[in-house]
Design a protein around this motif. Structure first.
Motif, PDB file in Angstrom:
ATOM      1  N   ILE A 281       0.832  -1.211   0.000  1.00  0.00           N
ATOM      2  CA  ILE A 281       0.000   0.000   0.000  1.00  0.00           C
ATOM      3  C   ILE A 281       0.867   1.262   0.000  1.00  0.00           C
ATOM      4  O   ILE A 281       0.714   2.122  -0.873  1.00  0.00           O
ATOM      5  CB  ILE A 281      -0.947   0.004   1.224  1.00  0.00           C
ATOM      6  N   PHE A 282       1.761   1.364   0.972  1.00  0.00           N
ATOM      7  CA  PHE A 282       2.522   2.605   1.120  1.00  0.00           C
ATOM      8  C   PHE A 282       3.464   2.833  -0.067  1.00  0.00           C
ATOM      9  O   PHE A 282       3.486   3.935  -0.645  1.00  0.00           O
ATOM     10  CB  PHE A 282       3.312   2.568   2.426  1.00  0.00           C
ATOM     11  N   VAL A 283       4.258   1.832  -0.430  1.00  0.00           N
ATOM     12  CA  VAL A 283       5.203   1.999  -1.544  1.00  0.00           C
ATOM     13  C   VAL A 283       4.491   2.303  -2.860  1.00  0.00           C
ATOM     14  O   VAL A 283       4.885   3.234  -3.576  1.00  0.00           O
ATOM     15  CB  VAL A 283       6.112   0.760  -1.665  1.00  0.00           C
ATOM     16  N   PRO A 284       3.421   1.560  -3.234  1.00  0.00           N
ATOM     17  CA  PRO A 284       2.722   1.943  -4.478  1.00  0.00           C
ATOM     18  C   PRO A 284       2.149   3.353  -4.453  1.00  0.00           C
ATOM     19  O   PRO A 284       2.124   4.034  -5.486  1.00  0.00           O
ATOM     20  CB  PRO A 284       1.609   0.894  -4.581  1.00  0.00           C
ATOM     21  N   MET A 285       1.711   3.810  -3.291  1.00  0.00           N
ATOM     22  CA  MET A 285       1.155   5.155  -3.216  1.00  0.00           C
ATOM     23  C   MET A 285       2.236   6.237  -3.333  1.00  0.00           C
ATOM     24  O   MET A 285       1.935   7.387  -3.654  1.00  0.00           O
ATOM     25  CB  MET A 285       0.379   5.334  -1.905  1.00  0.00           C
ATOM     26  N   THR A 286       3.476   5.877  -3.068  1.00  0.00           N
ATOM     27  CA  THR A 286       4.574   6.841  -3.214  1.00  0.00           C
ATOM     28  C   THR A 286       5.319   6.662  -4.530  1.00  0.00           C
ATOM     29  O   THR A 286       6.401   7.230  -4.705  1.00  0.00           O
ATOM     30  CB  THR A 286       5.563   6.685  -2.045  1.00  0.00           C
ATOM     31  N   ARG A 287       4.757   5.905  -5.448  1.00  0.00           N
ATOM     32  CA  ARG A 287       5.421   5.649  -6.726  1.00  0.00           C
ATOM     33  C   ARG A 287       5.716   6.924  -7.518  1.00  0.00           C
ATOM     34  O   ARG A 287       6.772   7.011  -8.165  1.00  0.00           O
ATOM     35  CB  ARG A 287       4.591   4.684  -7.566  1.00  0.00           C
ATOM     36  N   PRO A 288       4.848   7.934  -7.519  1.00  0.00           N
ATOM     37  CA  PRO A 288       5.207   9.162  -8.251  1.00  0.00           C
ATOM     38  C   PRO A 288       6.514   9.781  -7.763  1.00  0.00           C
ATOM     39  O   PRO A 288       7.327  10.236  -8.573  1.00  0.00           O
ATOM     40  CB  PRO A 288       4.017  10.085  -7.996  1.00  0.00           C
ATOM     41  N   GLY A 289       6.729   9.788  -6.445  1.00  0.00           N
ATOM     42  CA  GLY A 289       7.975  10.331  -5.927  1.00  0.00           C
ATOM     43  C   GLY A 289       9.171   9.481  -6.295  1.00  0.00           C
ATOM     44  O   GLY A 289      10.250  10.014  -6.590  1.00  0.00           O
ATOM     45  N   ILE A 290       8.999   8.165  -6.278  1.00  0.00           N
ATOM     46  CA  ILE A 290      10.093   7.273  -6.655  1.00  0.00           C
ATOM     47  C   ILE A 290      10.473   7.493  -8.113  1.00  0.00           C
ATOM     48  O   ILE A 290      11.657   7.586  -8.468  1.00  0.00           O
ATOM     49  CB  ILE A 290       9.698   5.802  -6.412  1.00  0.00           C
ATOM     50  N   LEU A 291       9.470   7.583  -8.979  1.00  0.00           N
ATOM     51  CA  LEU A 291       9.729   7.802 -10.401  1.00  0.00           C
ATOM     52  C   LEU A 291      10.395   9.153 -10.630  1.00  0.00           C
ATOM     53  O   LEU A 291      11.371   9.259 -11.382  1.00  0.00           O
ATOM     54  CB  LEU A 291       8.421   7.721 -11.186  1.00  0.00           C
ATOM     55  N   GLY A 292       9.877  10.190  -9.969  1.00  0.00           N
ATOM     56  CA  GLY A 292      10.483  11.510 -10.130  1.00  0.00           C
ATOM     57  C   GLY A 292      11.917  11.548  -9.647  1.00  0.00           C
ATOM     58  O   GLY A 292      12.794  12.129 -10.303  1.00  0.00           O
ATOM     59  N   ALA A 293      12.187  10.921  -8.502  1.00  0.00           N
ATOM     60  CA  ALA A 293      13.553  10.887  -7.979  1.00  0.00           C
ATOM     61  C   ALA A 293      14.475  10.105  -8.904  1.00  0.00           C
ATOM     62  O   ALA A 293      15.620  10.512  -9.143  1.00  0.00           O
ATOM     63  CB  ALA A 293      13.556  10.269  -6.579  1.00  0.00           C
ATOM     64  N   ALA A 294      14.000   8.976  -9.432  1.00  0.00           N
ATOM     65  CA  ALA A 294      14.823   8.168 -10.329  1.00  0.00           C
ATOM     66  C   ALA A 294      15.164   8.938 -11.599  1.00  0.00           C
ATOM     67  O   ALA A 294      16.311   8.916 -12.066  1.00  0.00           O
ATOM     68  CB  ALA A 294      14.103   6.865 -10.670  1.00  0.00           C
ATOM     69  N   LEU A 295      14.191   9.629 -12.173  1.00  0.00           N
ATOM     70  CA  LEU A 295      14.451  10.426 -13.372  1.00  0.00           C
ATOM     71  C   LEU A 295      15.456  11.534 -13.082  1.00  0.00           C
ATOM     72  O   LEU A 295      16.405  11.763 -13.846  1.00  0.00           O
ATOM     73  CB  LEU A 295      13.141  11.020 -13.887  1.00  0.00           C
ATOM     74  N   LEU A 296      15.249  12.224 -11.973  1.00  0.00           N
ATOM     75  CA  LEU A 296      16.137  13.324 -11.610  1.00  0.00           C
ATOM     76  C   LEU A 296      17.564  12.841 -11.400  1.00  0.00           C
ATOM     77  O   LEU A 296      18.530  13.423 -11.929  1.00  0.00           O
ATOM     78  CB  LEU A 296      15.608  13.995 -10.345  1.00  0.00           C
ATOM     79  N   VAL A 297      17.727  11.754 -10.665  1.00  0.00           N
ATOM     80  CA  VAL A 297      19.056  11.234 -10.359  1.00  0.00           C
ATOM     81  C   VAL A 297      19.733  10.720 -11.638  1.00  0.00           C
ATOM     82  O   VAL A 297      20.919  10.996 -11.878  1.00  0.00           O
ATOM     83  CB  VAL A 297      18.961  10.106  -9.310  1.00  0.00           C
ATOM     84  N   PHE A 298      19.007   9.992 -12.471  1.00  0.00           N
ATOM     85  CA  PHE A 298      19.615   9.423 -13.671  1.00  0.00           C
ATOM     86  C   PHE A 298      20.070  10.526 -14.620  1.00  0.00           C
ATOM     87  O   PHE A 298      21.174  10.455 -15.185  1.00  0.00           O
ATOM     88  CB  PHE A 298      18.622   8.503 -14.372  1.00  0.00           C
ATOM     89  N   VAL A 299      19.245  11.545 -14.803  1.00  0.00           N
ATOM     90  CA  VAL A 299      19.615  12.643 -15.699  1.00  0.00           C
ATOM     91  C   VAL A 299      20.816  13.407 -15.158  1.00  0.00           C
ATOM     92  O   VAL A 299      21.742  13.746 -15.899  1.00  0.00           O
ATOM     93  CB  VAL A 299      18.409  13.579 -15.916  1.00  0.00           C
ATOM     94  N   PHE A 300      20.831  13.683 -13.857  1.00  0.00           N
ATOM     95  CA  PHE A 300      21.984  14.346 -13.256  1.00  0.00           C
ATOM     96  C   PHE A 300      23.243  13.490 -13.411  1.00  0.00           C
ATOM     97  O   PHE A 300      24.320  14.005 -13.707  1.00  0.00           O
ATOM     98  CB  PHE A 300      21.724  14.616 -11.772  1.00  0.00           C
ATOM     99  N   ALA A 301      23.112  12.198 -13.186  1.00  0.00           N
ATOM    100  CA  ALA A 301      24.272  11.307 -13.233  1.00  0.00           C
ATOM    101  C   ALA A 301      24.878  11.247 -14.631  1.00  0.00           C
ATOM    102  O   ALA A 301      26.104  11.118 -14.772  1.00  0.00           O
ATOM    103  CB  ALA A 301      23.876   9.909 -12.768  1.00  0.00           C
ATOM    104  N   LEU A 302      24.057  11.325 -15.654  1.00  0.00           N
ATOM    105  CA  LEU A 302      24.577  11.266 -17.025  1.00  0.00           C
ATOM    106  C   LEU A 302      25.547  12.406 -17.316  1.00  0.00           C
ATOM    107  O   LEU A 302      26.477  12.238 -18.101  1.00  0.00           O
ATOM    108  CB  LEU A 302      23.424  11.303 -18.027  1.00  0.00           C
TER     109      LEU A 302
END
Length: 272
Positions: A188-209
């Protein structure tokens, strides 16, 4: 969009075009015209073994950094959002203090920590755990450590914002039906926070590149990433056409990745 909105957005769009679009078009022109007109630079990107090895290394390091950073940021965000005042204060200090230290200072700090005569190897040898120093820098391990340390604060904010938007009534309802804390968290909790996980992953991956200073210092020239390769092609072994082609490929790849992920997960993660 109304005419008023268009008027207000006009100066911003003109600034973005002047600051980003026009230089990018210039770099794209270099990729097709230097040292001579043609697509030979893009052939080199696709066929040159050195360029290919750097691209694969960059993708591998960025993927590992993204996974580790998001996982660590999720735990920090959970403590920040769910703990008491003391825990929140400690997490806030851990998040905010790194912003006051430059990336160059942090990279040299990790170099002092992880080098053969650094604090980590000195402590381990002093405790008798190891006999010879561990090779912790001038390799991918050192690069990953430095990049994760730099990017964790950036990943915390979107995850914490998503956690704060979780409806506590849903968690209480699941608990009232007898669900365990572990099941509530993962189902329940992790699926409900999926938007934040996706946003953080995109942000980190783009910065890392686009990382340059940290891989250059902690990698020691042995773990060259694409940003460092572009620098080398521009200033040390001048090949502006190949550097421009690499820049264009990197930019297009990042844009395509963001568009693909947003299309794949955007509808699922949009709050209703």
């Amino acid at each position: 969009m109304t005419r008023r909105h268009a008027i207000l957005l006009g100066p911003l769009l003109l600034f973005l075009a002047a600051a980003y679009l026009i230089p990018f078009l210039g770099v794209m022109r270099w990729s097709f015209t230097l040292p001579e007109p043609g697509v030979q630079n893009y052939r080199a990107v696709l066929a040159d073994p050195l360029v290919q090895s750097v691209l694969w290394r960059t993708l591998r390091i960025c993927a590992l950094v993204t996974v580790i950073t998001v996982a660590a940021a999720y735990m920090l965000s959970l403590i920040w959002v769910r703990s008491g005042p003391v825990g929140r204060l400690l997490v806030e200090l851990c998040i905010l203090i790194p912003f006051w230290i430059s990336v160059l200072t942090r990279a040299f700090g990790w170099l002092a920590m992880l080098s053969n005569r650094g604090l980590v190897n000195t402590w381990l040898q002093g405790l008798g755990i190891i006999e010879w120093p561990l090779v912790l820098v001038r390799n991918e391990f050192g690069v990953i450590v430095g990049m994760v340390h730099f990017l964790i604060p950036f990943a915390v904010f979107p995850i914490a914002a998503s956690m704060r938007n979780v409806d506590e009534r849903v968690l209480m309802a699941a608990r009232s039906f007898g669900a365990s804390r572990t099941r509530i968290f993962w189902q329940i909790f992790v699926p409900m926070t999926r938007p934040g996980i996706l946003g953080a992953a995109l942000l980190v991956f783009v910065f890392a590149l686009g990382f340059f200073i940290t891989p250059a210092i902690l990698g020691g020239g042995r773990s060259v990433m694409v940003a460092e390769l572009i620098y080398l092609r521009l200033f040390q072994s001048p090949d502006w056409g190949l550097a421009a082609a690499l820049s264009v490929v990197l930019m297009v790849g990042v844009g395509a990745l963001i568009a693909m992920l947003l299309r794949q997960f955007g509808e699922r993660t949009t709050p209703r």
